[in-house]
Design an enzyme around this catalytic site. Structure first.
Site, mmCIF file in Angstrom:
data_model
loop_
_atom_site.group_PDB
_atom_site.id
_atom_site.type_symbol
_atom_site.label_atom_id
_atom_site.label_comp_id
_atom_site.label_asym_id
_atom_site.label_seq_id
_atom_site.Cartn_x
_atom_site.Cartn_y
_atom_site.Cartn_z
ATOM 1 N N ASP A 33 -1.661 1.257 -45.564
ATOM 2 C CA ASP A 33 -2.261 0.995 -44.244
ATOM 3 C C ASP A 33 -2.426 -0.510 -44.010
ATOM 4 O O ASP A 33 -2.618 -1.268 -44.959
ATOM 5 C CB ASP A 33 -3.616 1.710 -44.163
ATOM 6 C CG ASP A 33 -4.087 1.881 -42.721
ATOM 7 O OD1 ASP A 33 -3.296 1.649 -41.795
ATOM 8 O OD2 ASP A 33 -5.264 2.246 -42.543
ATOM 9 N N GLY A 34 -2.375 -0.900 -42.743
ATOM 10 C CA GLY A 34 -2.683 -2.289 -42.386
ATOM 11 C C GLY A 34 -1.507 -3.123 -41.899
ATOM 12 O O GLY A 34 -1.662 -4.333 -41.708
ATOM 13 N N SER A 55 2.482 9.954 -40.884
ATOM 14 C CA SER A 55 1.651 11.161 -40.915
ATOM 15 C C SER A 55 1.976 12.073 -39.736
ATOM 16 O O SER A 55 2.592 11.647 -38.748
ATOM 17 C CB SER A 55 0.166 10.779 -40.873
ATOM 18 O OG SER A 55 -0.227 10.450 -39.554
ATOM 19 N N SER A 56 1.539 13.316 -39.862
ATOM 20 C CA SER A 56 1.767 14.278 -38.770
ATOM 21 C C SER A 56 0.978 13.875 -37.527
ATOM 22 O O SER A 56 1.238 14.381 -36.438
ATOM 23 C CB SER A 56 1.407 15.699 -39.228
ATOM 24 O OG SER A 56 0.139 15.714 -39.860
ATOM 25 N N ASN A 60 0.743 10.526 -36.717
ATOM 26 C CA ASN A 60 1.302 9.257 -36.232
ATOM 27 C C ASN A 60 2.204 9.423 -35.008
ATOM 28 O O ASN A 60 2.551 8.443 -34.335
ATOM 29 C CB ASN A 60 2.053 8.512 -37.346
ATOM 30 C CG ASN A 60 1.140 7.870 -38.379
ATOM 31 O OD1 ASN A 60 1.482 7.751 -39.554
ATOM 32 N ND2 ASN A 60 -0.051 7.424 -37.964
ATOM 33 N N TRP A 61 2.551 10.679 -34.673
ATOM 34 C CA TRP A 61 3.292 10.931 -33.421
ATOM 35 C C TRP A 61 2.448 10.530 -32.213
ATOM 36 O O TRP A 61 2.988 10.349 -31.116
ATOM 37 C CB TRP A 61 3.659 12.410 -33.288
ATOM 38 C CG TRP A 61 4.567 12.907 -34.363
ATOM 39 C CD1 TRP A 61 4.246 13.773 -35.376
ATOM 40 C CD2 TRP A 61 5.963 12.597 -34.551
ATOM 41 N NE1 TRP A 61 5.341 14.009 -36.182
ATOM 42 C CE2 TRP A 61 6.399 13.285 -35.685
ATOM 43 C CE3 TRP A 61 6.871 11.773 -33.861
ATOM 44 C CZ2 TRP A 61 7.715 13.213 -36.158
ATOM 45 C CZ3 TRP A 61 8.177 11.698 -34.330
ATOM 46 C CH2 TRP A 61 8.586 12.406 -35.464
ATOM 47 N N ARG A 116 -5.819 3.255 -51.294
ATOM 48 C CA ARG A 116 -5.658 2.986 -49.863
ATOM 49 C C ARG A 116 -5.856 1.499 -49.612
ATOM 50 O O ARG A 116 -6.849 0.918 -50.056
ATOM 51 C CB ARG A 116 -6.641 3.779 -48.995
ATOM 52 C CG ARG A 116 -6.364 3.509 -47.501
ATOM 53 C CD ARG A 116 -7.128 4.375 -46.543
ATOM 54 N NE ARG A 116 -6.627 4.179 -45.175
ATOM 55 C CZ ARG A 116 -6.554 5.115 -44.250
ATOM 56 N NH1 ARG A 116 -6.951 6.340 -44.521
ATOM 57 N NH2 ARG A 116 -6.077 4.842 -43.052
ATOM 58 N N SER A 133 -7.451 10.251 -44.256
ATOM 59 C CA SER A 133 -6.501 10.446 -43.151
ATOM 60 C C SER A 133 -5.490 11.571 -43.419
ATOM 61 O O SER A 133 -4.281 11.403 -43.196
ATOM 62 C CB SER A 133 -5.776 9.131 -42.831
ATOM 63 O OG SER A 133 -6.700 8.132 -42.450
ATOM 64 N N GLU A 191 -8.724 9.699 -59.165
ATOM 65 C CA GLU A 191 -9.569 8.514 -59.008
ATOM 66 C C GLU A 191 -9.139 7.807 -57.721
ATOM 67 O O GLU A 191 -7.944 7.726 -57.415
ATOM 68 C CB GLU A 191 -9.396 7.570 -60.210
ATOM 69 C CG GLU A 191 -9.904 8.163 -61.514
ATOM 70 C CD GLU A 191 -11.406 8.446 -61.501
ATOM 71 O OE1 GLU A 191 -12.148 7.658 -60.884
ATOM 72 O OE2 GLU A 191 -11.827 9.454 -62.109
HETATM 73 C C1 IPE Z 1 -2.529 6.742 -42.492
HETATM 74 O O1 IPE Z 1 -2.741 5.567 -41.782
HETATM 75 C C2 IPE Z 1 -1.084 7.154 -42.384
HETATM 76 C C3 IPE Z 1 -0.123 6.313 -43.075
HETATM 77 C C4 IPE Z 1 -0.412 5.289 -43.834
HETATM 78 C C5 IPE Z 1 1.257 6.695 -42.922
HETATM 79 P P1 IPE Z 1 -3.243 5.606 -40.272
HETATM 80 O O2 IPE Z 1 -3.311 4.191 -39.834
HETATM 81 O O3 IPE Z 1 -2.398 6.517 -39.460
HETATM 82 O O4 IPE Z 1 -4.687 6.259 -40.419
HETATM 83 P P2 IPE Z 1 -5.945 6.211 -39.465
HETATM 84 O O5 IPE Z 1 -5.465 6.573 -38.087
HETATM 85 O O6 IPE Z 1 -6.481 4.817 -39.506
HETATM 86 O O7 IPE Z 1 -6.911 7.206 -40.047
HETATM 87 C C1 IPE Z 2 0.394 1.606 -41.669
HETATM 88 O O1 IPE Z 2 0.022 0.530 -40.894
HETATM 89 C C2 IPE Z 2 1.756 2.126 -41.311
HETATM 90 C C3 IPE Z 2 1.754 3.460 -40.685
HETATM 91 C C4 IPE Z 2 0.716 4.182 -40.446
HETATM 92 C C5 IPE Z 2 3.051 3.997 -40.313
HETATM 93 P P1 IPE Z 2 -0.665 0.715 -39.474
HETATM 94 O O2 IPE Z 2 0.393 0.692 -38.421
HETATM 95 O O3 IPE Z 2 -1.545 1.898 -39.452
HETATM 96 O O4 IPE Z 2 -1.525 -0.615 -39.392
HETATM 97 P P2 IPE Z 2 -2.981 -0.801 -38.804
HETATM 98 O O5 IPE Z 2 -3.865 0.243 -39.407
HETATM 99 O O6 IPE Z 2 -2.852 -0.615 -37.318
HETATM 100 O O7 IPE Z 2 -3.367 -2.181 -39.186
HETATM 101 MG MG MG Z 3 -3.508 2.204 -39.815
#
Ligand code: IPE
Ligand code: IPE
Ligand code: MG
Length: 236
Positions: A16-17, A61-62, A64-65, A184, A192, A203
């Site tokens: 993430d990030g 993720s499901s 992320n759509w 994470r 998530s 852990e």
């Molecule tokens: C979790 O990250 C999914 C992936 C890393 C692929 P998200 O950025 O989608 O999670 P939320 O929305 O902050 O919970």
């Molecule tokens: C993780 O980074 C990648 C995916 C979820 C595909 P993000 O796109 O969620 O980045 P942030 O959370 O907006 O910083």
């Molecule tokens: Mg994110």
């Protein structure tokens, strides 16, 4: 000298990030995702060198759509590129590719690329790279329940006879060892919808590092933290 792995066989990462990484640098989000792919490439190599057996990466993720269509198509474009450009390295380095999640719902050309990559790397045994695509733990459990219900309907299994192995065998991770360490990045303290069943006794390790900055040193920090944990599994 090789880095200690403290007996860790299976690591999963919620990567993430990427968006925040780009934002901080006043760059478009897409560039954050591109950097994220480079971090994936690097960490897969590093994990292989360390002798980690399985690395499971949450890539899409499901849920992320729900992102803007342009971002979804950027991510799918990067996925196409990644599979095409890295498949030879997987073969060379003994990496077996596996996908968890309902990836068959992705565009048909991506499904074909994935199936081809899975087939090409099926005999590799140094490390398994499990990529979570269109993955949600609740969806995974729903599919598992449907599968088990089918076995019951066919008369193969009595409802009272369903056991824990029937459930874990029906999950996408059936052939993987138990999840030891779940990481994470980016400072968010939630799962998530990732590996909810598998993380029962994993852990957990949370770091503020944003995914594009997650490198070998960060992985070593996570492993070191794991090395200080006392795993009890409910015993004493
Ligand atoms: C979790 O990250 C999914 C992936 C890393 C692929 P998200 O950025 O989608 O999670 P939320 O929305 O902050 O919970
Ligand atoms: C993780 O980074 C990648 C995916 C979820 C595909 P993000 O796109 O969620 O980045 P942030 O959370 O907006 O910083
Ligand atoms: Mg994110």
């Amino acid at each position: 000298m090789s880095s200690p792995t403290y007996g860790v066989r299976h690591i999963a990462i919620i990567m993430d990030g990427n968006g925040r990484w780009a934002k901080r640098k006043h760059l478009p989000r897409a560039l954050g995702h591109k950097k994220g792919v480079e971090a994936v490439r690097n960490i897969v190599r590093v994990a292989g060198e360390m002798g980690i057996e399985v690395m499971t990466l949450y890539a899409f993720s499901s849920e992320n759509w729900n992102r803007p269509q342009e971002e979804v198509s950027d991510l799918m474009g990067l996925l196409r590129q990644y599979i095409q450009s890295d498949i030879d390295e997987f073969v060379e380095n003994g990496v077996r590719l596996k996908v968890i999640g309902n990836y068959r719902a992705l565009d048909s050309d991506i499904v074909a690329m994935i199936d081809n990559a899975i087939e090409k790397t099926a005999q590799n045994s140094k490390m398994t790279l499990a990529v979570a695509l269109n993955y949600g733990a609740q969806d995974e459990m729903l599919r598992a329940v449907q599968h088990i219900a089918g076995r019951v309907r066919s008369g193969e299994l009595e409802p009272e006879a369903i056991n824990l192995s029937d459930i874990s065998d029906a999950l996408d991770t059936a052939d993987l060892p138990p999840l030891d360490l779940l990481i994470r990045t980016s400072g968010e303290l939630r799962l998530s919808n990732f590996l909810l069943w598998q993380a029962a006794y994993s852990e957990l390790y949370f770091t503020d590092a944003l995914w594009p900055d997650f490198d070998k040193a960060e992985l070593e920090k996570a492993l070191q933290s794991f090395g200080h944990r006392e795993r009890r599994f409910g015993g004493r």
